[in-house]
Design an enzyme around this catalytic site. Sequence first.
Site, short mmCIF file in Angstrom:
data_model
loop_
_atom_site.label_atom_id
_atom_site.label_comp_id
_atom_site.label_asym_id
_atom_site.label_seq_id
_atom_site.Cartn_x
_atom_site.Cartn_y
_atom_site.Cartn_z
N GLY A 52 -19.20 12.74 50.57
CA GLY A 52 -18.10 11.89 51.01
C GLY A 52 -17.09 12.60 51.88
O GLY A 52 -16.40 11.96 52.68
N GLY B 160 -26.94 19.17 53.65
CA GLY B 160 -26.56 18.05 52.80
C GLY B 160 -25.37 17.31 53.36
O GLY B 160 -24.75 17.72 54.34
N ASP C 175 -13.03 17.45 41.45
CA ASP C 175 -14.33 16.83 41.75
C ASP C 175 -15.47 17.67 41.20
O ASP C 175 -16.49 17.89 41.86
CB ASP C 175 -14.49 16.65 43.26
CG ASP C 175 -15.63 15.69 43.62
OD1 ASP C 175 -15.98 14.84 42.77
OD2 ASP C 175 -16.18 15.80 44.73
#
Length: 348
Positions: free
Chosen positions: A19, A16, A137
Amino acid sequence: MIGRTISHYKVLAKLGEGGMGVVYRAEDTRLHRSVALKFLPEGILATEKEKARFAREAQAAARLRHPNIATIFDFDEAVDTETATKRAFIAMELVEGESLRERISRGPFPIDGTVFILMQVAKGLQSAHQRGIVHRDIKPANIIIGEDGTVKILDFGLAKLSGETKITESGKIFGSVAYMSPEQIAGEGVDERSDIWSLGVVLFEMLTGTLPFRGDHPLAMMYSIANEPPIDIAQVRPDVPETLSRLCRQCLEKEKSKRPRSMREVLDCVEEEPKREREGQIRYSRRPVLRWVLALAVAACVAVAAWLLIPRIISPLASRTEKMRLGVLEFRDLTHDSSVTGWPAMVQ
């Protein structure tokens, strides 16, 4: 990158990209185990600030040892033999399973499934918060559900160690907008209550399959988070228990002082409803059983009483019957009535 060997890690497949990096499946050729390698994205020149930020992720996560946090094994820089450039990377635990994002895409969770996931994430974050580390996050893409059901929190790339000098450039906002707290959007300092906000968004999404705030683009989403109330969860899914609805509302309070103060408080709220349900089920299930137990107890008492008392009643009668004797005496006719002449002889 696939097929190359970085340090002592052989890159096998791409898992994957986000950012803050690209993640690959790799083999540790020294210890012969599968790991996940996270690199800064290719094509991006790693400045000293970016390297410092990437190193911070490793340092923050390496402090943590908890079943619900992916373990960090190694942090290093290595020369890519093909490009002759240095690549910073983190070697971490490879979690086999699916992301919470993938699971939510198939529809809302059942209530018990939501509680199961939520409690594990909250416990992992509680462990990090106790060590002064804020994730910053939390989102479904950073939560992996293992094949055995164990939940792991990934990517402490935005973690902020308490008391550490900020590396984030002024005015630059990191994180996924839909899960950002109002204070993150405002560029203010954040603490563990920002993670509590993000967890509230994840909770809402697990229960409903949708987000509590709406926006067609990032700026519209940011405005909604900062200024509009969240969607009432009861309007989307009426069967959500009030305990979870209330927890969701509290986590999504604009003023962080009104949110739960810690993940311990979140866990206490989450545990409240299942405990009530279990106790209610136990009480409900015991009622018919209790009636049967009482009936059987009464019947047993009657049987025991009969077994003990009846012999005592019958036995004296039986003994008296055995001792009865009949005595026959001489019979004389004192009536001098000729009609009964002969009876004395018959009786004797």
